[in-house]
Design a protein around this motif. Sequence first.
Motif, PDB file in Angstrom:
ATOM      1  N   TRP A 198       0.825  -1.208   0.000  1.00  0.00           N
ATOM      2  CA  TRP A 198       0.000   0.000   0.000  1.00  0.00           C
ATOM      3  C   TRP A 198       0.858   1.257   0.000  1.00  0.00           C
ATOM      4  CZ3 TRP A 198      -0.742   3.588   4.116  1.00  0.00           C
ATOM      5  CH2 TRP A 198      -1.713   4.559   3.863  1.00  0.00           C
ATOM      6  N   VAL A 199       1.903   1.285   0.852  1.00  0.00           N
ATOM      7  CA  VAL A 199       2.792   2.453   0.896  1.00  0.00           C
ATOM      8  C   VAL A 199       3.495   2.628  -0.449  1.00  0.00           C
ATOM      9  CG1 VAL A 199       4.892   3.402   1.946  1.00  0.00           C
ATOM     10  CG2 VAL A 199       3.088   2.458   3.391  1.00  0.00           C
ATOM     11  N   GLY A 200       3.941   1.540  -1.050  1.00  0.00           N
ATOM     12  CA  GLY A 200       4.570   1.624  -2.364  1.00  0.00           C
ATOM     13  C   GLY A 200       3.640   2.209  -3.414  1.00  0.00           C
ATOM     14  N   GLU A 201       2.383   1.759  -3.402  1.00  0.00           N
ATOM     15  CA  GLU A 201       1.407   2.290  -4.357  1.00  0.00           C
ATOM     16  C   GLU A 201       1.096   3.755  -4.072  1.00  0.00           C
ATOM     17  OE1 GLU A 201      -1.967  -0.334  -4.243  1.00  0.00           O
ATOM     18  OE2 GLU A 201      -0.890  -1.939  -5.290  1.00  0.00           O
ATOM     19  N   LEU A 202       0.932   4.082  -2.801  1.00  0.00           N
ATOM     20  CA  LEU A 202       0.630   5.455  -2.404  1.00  0.00           C
ATOM     21  C   LEU A 202       1.752   6.412  -2.806  1.00  0.00           C
ATOM     22  CD1 LEU A 202      -1.429   7.206  -0.740  1.00  0.00           C
ATOM     23  CD2 LEU A 202       0.026   6.745   1.245  1.00  0.00           C
ATOM     24  N   TRP A 203       2.998   5.962  -2.616  1.00  0.00           N
ATOM     25  CA  TRP A 203       4.151   6.801  -2.916  1.00  0.00           C
ATOM     26  C   TRP A 203       4.635   6.646  -4.361  1.00  0.00           C
ATOM     27  CZ3 TRP A 203       7.681   5.861   1.961  1.00  0.00           C
ATOM     28  CH2 TRP A 203       7.093   6.454   3.078  1.00  0.00           C
ATOM     29  N   LYS A 204       3.998   5.763  -5.129  1.00  0.00           N
ATOM     30  CA  LYS A 204       4.380   5.483  -6.514  1.00  0.00           C
ATOM     31  C   LYS A 204       5.832   5.008  -6.616  1.00  0.00           C
ATOM     32  CE  LYS A 204       0.937   8.619  -8.469  1.00  0.00           C
ATOM     33  NZ  LYS A 204       0.009   8.325  -7.471  1.00  0.00           N
ATOM     34  N   THR A 205       6.142   4.032  -5.761  1.00  0.00           N
ATOM     35  CA  THR A 205       7.461   3.401  -5.729  1.00  0.00           C
ATOM     36  C   THR A 205       7.263   1.957  -5.293  1.00  0.00           C
ATOM     37  OG1 THR A 205       9.751   3.646  -4.970  1.00  0.00           O
ATOM     38  CG2 THR A 205       8.023   4.095  -3.343  1.00  0.00           C
ATOM     39  N   SER A 206       8.311   1.272  -4.943  1.00  0.00           N
ATOM     40  CA  SER A 206       8.153  -0.099  -4.448  1.00  0.00           C
ATOM     41  C   SER A 206       9.257  -0.427  -3.452  1.00  0.00           C
ATOM     42  CB  SER A 206       8.181  -1.100  -5.601  1.00  0.00           C
ATOM     43  OG  SER A 206       9.432  -1.061  -6.249  1.00  0.00           O
ATOM     44  N   PHE A 207       8.940  -1.380  -2.583  1.00  0.00           N
ATOM     45  CA  PHE A 207       9.884  -1.912  -1.603  1.00  0.00           C
ATOM     46  C   PHE A 207       9.934  -3.426  -1.800  1.00  0.00           C
ATOM     47  CE2 PHE A 207       8.135   1.889   0.274  1.00  0.00           C
ATOM     48  CZ  PHE A 207       9.191   2.482   0.949  1.00  0.00           C
ATOM     49  N   ALA A 208      11.116  -4.012  -1.716  1.00  0.00           N
ATOM     50  CA  ALA A 208      11.233  -5.467  -1.759  1.00  0.00           C
ATOM     51  C   ALA A 208      10.772  -6.023  -0.413  1.00  0.00           C
ATOM     52  CB  ALA A 208      12.673  -5.881  -2.045  1.00  0.00           C
ATOM     53  N   GLY A 209       9.914  -7.009  -0.423  1.00  0.00           N
ATOM     54  CA  GLY A 209       9.436  -7.623   0.814  1.00  0.00           C
ATOM     55  C   GLY A 209      10.347  -8.752   1.251  1.00  0.00           C
ATOM     56  N   ILE A 210      10.737  -8.746   2.528  1.00  0.00           N
ATOM     57  CA  ILE A 210      11.582  -9.793   3.095  1.00  0.00           C
ATOM     58  C   ILE A 210      10.790 -10.433   4.248  1.00  0.00           C
ATOM     59  CG2 ILE A 210      13.816 -10.356   4.128  1.00  0.00           C
ATOM     60  CD1 ILE A 210      14.100  -9.024   1.394  1.00  0.00           C
ATOM     61  N   PRO A 211      10.364 -11.707   4.107  1.00  0.00           N
ATOM     62  CA  PRO A 211       9.520 -12.324   5.134  1.00  0.00           C
ATOM     63  C   PRO A 211      10.302 -12.876   6.336  1.00  0.00           C
ATOM     64  CG  PRO A 211       9.806 -13.833   3.307  1.00  0.00           C
ATOM     65  CD  PRO A 211      10.520 -12.553   2.927  1.00  0.00           C
ATOM     66  N   TYR A 212       9.720 -12.709   7.508  1.00  0.00           N
ATOM     67  CA  TYR A 212      10.256 -13.253   8.763  1.00  0.00           C
ATOM     68  C   TYR A 212       9.111 -13.888   9.539  1.00  0.00           C
ATOM     69  CZ  TYR A 212      14.581 -10.743   7.906  1.00  0.00           C
ATOM     70  OH  TYR A 212      15.757 -10.300   7.350  1.00  0.00           O
ATOM     71  N   LYS A 213       9.442 -14.678  10.556  1.00  0.00           N
ATOM     72  CA  LYS A 213       8.427 -15.395  11.335  1.00  0.00           C
ATOM     73  C   LYS A 213       8.056 -14.709  12.637  1.00  0.00           C
ATOM     74  CE  LYS A 213       8.867 -20.013   9.549  1.00  0.00           C
ATOM     75  NZ  LYS A 213       8.985 -21.417   9.850  1.00  0.00           N
ATOM     76  N   GLY A 214       8.223 -13.421  12.716  1.00  0.00           N
ATOM     77  CA  GLY A 214       7.805 -12.726  13.928  1.00  0.00           C
ATOM     78  C   GLY A 214       8.499 -11.396  14.089  1.00  0.00           C
ATOM     79  N   GLY A 215       7.964 -10.593  15.008  1.00  0.00           N
ATOM     80  CA  GLY A 215       8.533  -9.277  15.278  1.00  0.00           C
ATOM     81  C   GLY A 215       9.960  -9.310  15.796  1.00  0.00           C
ATOM     82  N   PRO A 216      10.272 -10.156  16.777  1.00  0.00           N
ATOM     83  CA  PRO A 216      11.656 -10.187  17.266  1.00  0.00           C
ATOM     84  C   PRO A 216      12.685 -10.542  16.183  1.00  0.00           C
ATOM     85  CG  PRO A 216      10.215 -11.088  18.924  1.00  0.00           C
ATOM     86  CD  PRO A 216       9.378 -10.886  17.686  1.00  0.00           C
ATOM     87  N   PRO A 217      12.457 -11.557  15.325  1.00  0.00           N
ATOM     88  CA  PRO A 217      13.424 -11.811  14.256  1.00  0.00           C
ATOM     89  C   PRO A 217      13.549 -10.627  13.281  1.00  0.00           C
ATOM     90  CG  PRO A 217      12.029 -13.728  14.543  1.00  0.00           C
ATOM     91  CD  PRO A 217      11.442 -12.630  15.379  1.00  0.00           C
ATOM     92  N   ILE A 218      12.437  -9.943  13.048  1.00  0.00           N
ATOM     93  CA  ILE A 218      12.486  -8.761  12.178  1.00  0.00           C
ATOM     94  C   ILE A 218      13.385  -7.702  12.794  1.00  0.00           C
ATOM     95  CG2 ILE A 218      11.133  -6.764  11.398  1.00  0.00           C
ATOM     96  CD1 ILE A 218       8.881  -8.707  10.704  1.00  0.00           C
ATOM     97  N   MET A 219      13.204  -7.444  14.071  1.00  0.00           N
ATOM     98  CA  MET A 219      13.994  -6.387  14.715  1.00  0.00           C
ATOM     99  C   MET A 219      15.462  -6.781  14.806  1.00  0.00           C
ATOM    100  SD  MET A 219      11.692  -4.204  14.775  1.00  0.00           S
ATOM    101  CE  MET A 219      12.447  -2.800  15.579  1.00  0.00           C
ATOM    102  N   THR A 220      15.758  -8.065  14.975  1.00  0.00           N
ATOM    103  CA  THR A 220      17.146  -8.541  14.972  1.00  0.00           C
ATOM    104  C   THR A 220      17.777  -8.254  13.618  1.00  0.00           C
ATOM    105  OG1 THR A 220      16.669 -10.250  16.610  1.00  0.00           O
ATOM    106  CG2 THR A 220      18.627 -10.573  15.233  1.00  0.00           C
ATOM    107  N   ALA A 221      17.044  -8.533  12.540  1.00  0.00           N
ATOM    108  CA  ALA A 221      17.549  -8.272  11.185  1.00  0.00           C
ATOM    109  C   ALA A 221      17.715  -6.776  10.937  1.00  0.00           C
ATOM    110  CB  ALA A 221      16.602  -8.881  10.149  1.00  0.00           C
ATOM    111  N   LEU A 222      16.821  -5.976  11.484  1.00  0.00           N
ATOM    112  CA  LEU A 222      16.912  -4.522  11.332  1.00  0.00           C
ATOM    113  C   LEU A 222      18.167  -3.992  12.014  1.00  0.00           C
ATOM    114  CD1 LEU A 222      14.923  -2.232  10.176  1.00  0.00           C
ATOM    115  CD2 LEU A 222      14.508  -1.754  12.588  1.00  0.00           C
TER     116      LEU A 222
END
Length: 171
Positions: free
Chosen positions: A122-146
């Motif tokens: 939605w943000v990509g469409e709204l801003w007329k750009t795109s982001f690559a999606g990287i899937p994770y199995k939860g918030g903590p693994p996402i924040m570790t990767a961040l």
Amino acid sequence: KAFESMQPRMGQPFVVDYHPGSNQMAGSELCARATPDGHTICALSVDPLALNPHIFVKLPYDPFRDFRPVTSLYYIVSGWFGKAALAANSIGELRALAVAKPGELNWATLGPRTNTDLTRIWVGELWKTSFAGIPYKGGPPIMTALVAGEVDVTTQGVYVGIDLVKTGKAK
């Protein structure tokens, strides 16, 4: 450890059986198929009950027939997080960066068709750009990767990353 205090009051062991992934469908299906004997409690978010019926053709459970609400356990206040080295310090700067480099920034999600993935799209469409999606199995693994700099941005419950922002490990 917190659940150990529940055992004496319940008169039996209290077991947490966590099933992440697949937009919570696996855990929701297990819960829906559990014997309705009063000994199974399922903690489900909005995704399997309100989002999944609209984005999946067929579900392995019926959100209206298979579950009975007991209580609301929590509310999630979501926030946007960026890796510490991100060349943006505000949503406006992130937008300018994403527009200047379409598809080059990545966005950590909880997998395809999850609320975080739909927000990315939605943000990509709204801003007329795109982001690559990287899937994770939860918030903590996402924040570790961040924190490790493996992903550029994400949306998560504020509680998951507020301490990382306070310590400068994330924005």
